[in-house]
Structures are given as C-alpha cells and as structure tokens.
Design a protein around this motif. Structure first.
Motif, PDB file in Angstrom:
ATOM      1  N   UNK A  44      -3.489   8.053   3.089  1.00  0.00           N
ATOM      2  CA  UNK A  44      -4.935   8.238   3.235  1.00  0.00           C
ATOM      3  C   UNK A  44      -5.658   7.385   2.233  1.00  0.00           C
ATOM      4  N   UNK A  45      -5.138   7.308   0.969  1.00  0.00           N
ATOM      5  CA  UNK A  45      -5.763   6.507  -0.103  1.00  0.00           C
ATOM      6  C   UNK A  45      -5.674   5.057   0.133  1.00  0.00           C
ATOM      7  N   UNK A  63       0.903  -1.298   0.033  1.00  0.00           N
ATOM      8  CA  UNK A  63      -0.051  -0.049   0.015  1.00  0.00           C
ATOM      9  C   UNK A  63       0.795   1.285  -0.113  1.00  0.00           C
ATOM     10  N   UNK A  64       2.291   1.246   0.071  1.00  0.00           N
ATOM     11  CA  UNK A  64       3.134   2.474   0.069  1.00  0.00           C
ATOM     12  C   UNK A  64       4.358   1.855  -0.376  1.00  0.00           C
ATOM     13  N   UNK A  65       5.197   2.722  -0.725  1.00  0.00           N
ATOM     14  CA  UNK A  65       6.568   2.529  -1.310  1.00  0.00           C
ATOM     15  C   UNK A  65       7.297   3.800  -1.018  1.00  0.00           C
ATOM     16  N   UNK A  77      -6.088   2.401   9.058  1.00  0.00           N
ATOM     17  CA  UNK A  77      -5.960   3.233  10.300  1.00  0.00           C
ATOM     18  C   UNK A  77      -4.361   3.200  10.524  1.00  0.00           C
ATOM     19  N   UNK A  78      -3.975   4.395  11.035  1.00  0.00           N
ATOM     20  CA  UNK A  78      -2.597   4.552  11.548  1.00  0.00           C
ATOM     21  C   UNK A  78      -2.524   3.654  12.763  1.00  0.00           C
ATOM     22  N   UNK A  79      -1.605   3.071  13.007  1.00  0.00           N
ATOM     23  CA  UNK A  79      -1.375   2.279  14.185  1.00  0.00           C
ATOM     24  C   UNK A  79      -1.362   3.055  15.553  1.00  0.00           C
ATOM     25  N   UNK A  80      -1.893   2.949  16.532  1.00  0.00           N
ATOM     26  CA  UNK A  80      -1.514   3.653  17.608  1.00  0.00           C
ATOM     27  C   UNK A  80      -0.299   3.595  18.203  1.00  0.00           C
TER      28      UNK A  80
END
Length: 228
Positions: free
Chosen positions: A162-163, A83-85, A167-170
């Motif tokens: 965001x795309x 999902x990200x690079x 969620x962002x890990x707490x």
C-alpha cells in the motif's frame, strides 16, 4: 549464464502479449494439475565452472546482495525504484504449484528472493526473482522447463504494498516472462503495465529484460566472481 527463450504467454490479433490462460476449473481436463508434472532429470551443464564444488560450498546469495539498491540506474540511463523486497526459504510459497512439484523431484530450493520494481513514470511493475538451488542440476531442470512453458512453470509476481502508491495489476493481464540461469540460481522476471494494458509490448519487454540482466549480473558476481 544461459539466456531464456523469448516466449510470450500468447499473442492477440493486434500483436500484443496475451494474458495467460485462466486456471482450470474442477471439471476441466485441458490443463493438467501438479500431479501431472513430468519427471525430469538434468545432467550437469557442459559449461559448468571447473571450481564448481567450491562455489556450491558457499552460502546462497542473500537479498541485499541480489538487490542492493532501492534506486537503480542502468547503463542506458533508465531509472527504476524498488518498491518491495521479499525473501523466503519456503520457496513453494512464491511459485506455481507445477513449479513447486517439479522442484520437489530434486534436492530442493534453498531460497527465493523477489523484488518489485517500477519505472520513473511509475507505469510498469516488474518482479525479478532469484531462485537458488542446492545443485546445479536442479537449477538446470527448472530453467529448461520454465523456458519451454513459462506460464505453467512460473514464479509469481509481487503485488505492490500500500505504501508504494501503485495499483494492483488486474488479474489475467498480459505479461512478459523472461529468465536467465547462473551457477546455481535461476533469475526470473515478470513484467506488466500497472493498469494491465496490452499496448507498448516492446517497451515493457525491454524494461523486463533490462531489470533481469541487472539482477543476473549481481547474482553472477556473487556466485562466480572469477567470471566477471
């Protein structure tokens, strides 16, 4: 390849992986800052390839070689989505201050490339990072120190964009830290559940180790083609 030690940040009473300790405050003396990083000198590993000079003459691995696919299917049938690079030649941007200080003792890092993966259920978040060095000795030093203290000498995890819809890990959530060494790179993997849960430790550990091995295989195939 050299396998990293099986270490957790710690254990809670219920046996789940504990969160890394909180960063030290300005009044704390329990956790040394980057200035306290020990001076470390590593010799050339005994198992280094005989063709090492020619292997080191090649450019370091590129992002698309380390992480060639957005959709990954492993040999056991499990599927993951990248999902990200992200990649940078300013490696200190993506690591702890202590690891950056350790690397500055040597000839430096040439490139840091990190990819964020999630499983088919989109529960896990596993950041796999490839840290490539100018010398084998520097890679060996980083691998050794990260194996002894994986929380202090760590590459940071990516936050999902965001795309990605994740969620962002707490902050302070439990994590699994693993690493492998190739010819001139250290491959790190940090695995967490997206909601910060400390349950199902075996499952998140397996996902982290499987994705670490996937990336390590890609790096080894590029850095030392004769070994595969």
């Amino acid at each position: 390849m050299t396998a990293g030690a099986v270490l957790y940040a710690g254990k809670d009473d219920d046996g789940t992986a504990a969160a890394p300790p909180p960063p030290a405050t300005s009044g704390s003396s329990a956790t040394p800052g980057p200035s306290a990083v020990p001076s470390v000198t590593a010799a050339l590993p005994s198992g280094a390839p005989s063709a090492l000079p020619s292997l080191l003459a090649r450019p370091v691995i590129r992002p698309e070689q380390a992480f060639p696919a957005k959709s990954v299917r492993l040999d056991d049938g499990s599927r993951y989505e990248r999902v990200d690079l992200a990649t940078t030649t300013d490696c200190s941007e993506g690591m702890s201050p202590e690891l950056a200080a350790l690397i500055r003792q040597g000839q430096g890092c040439e490139r840091l490339t990190a990819a964020l993966f999630t499983d088919a259920e989109r529960r896990s978040q596993v950041t796999v990072s490839v840290l490539s060095f100018r010398t084998v000795q520097d890679a060996s030093t980083v691998f050794a120190m990260a194996s002894m203290d994986p929380v202090t000498y760590q590459v940071v995890s990516l936050d999902p964009p965001p795309e990605a819809g994740l969620p962002t890990v707490p902050p302070g959530s439990a994590g699994v830290f693993r690493r492998l060494m190739t010819v001139r790179s250290v491959v790190f993997a940090n695995g967490q559940w997206g909601d910060g849960a400390q349950t199902e430790e075996a499952a998140i550990t397996a996902e982290t180790e499987d994705l670490l091995q996937y990336a390590d295989d890609n790096v080894v195939a590029y850095e030392d083609p004769s070994s595969v």
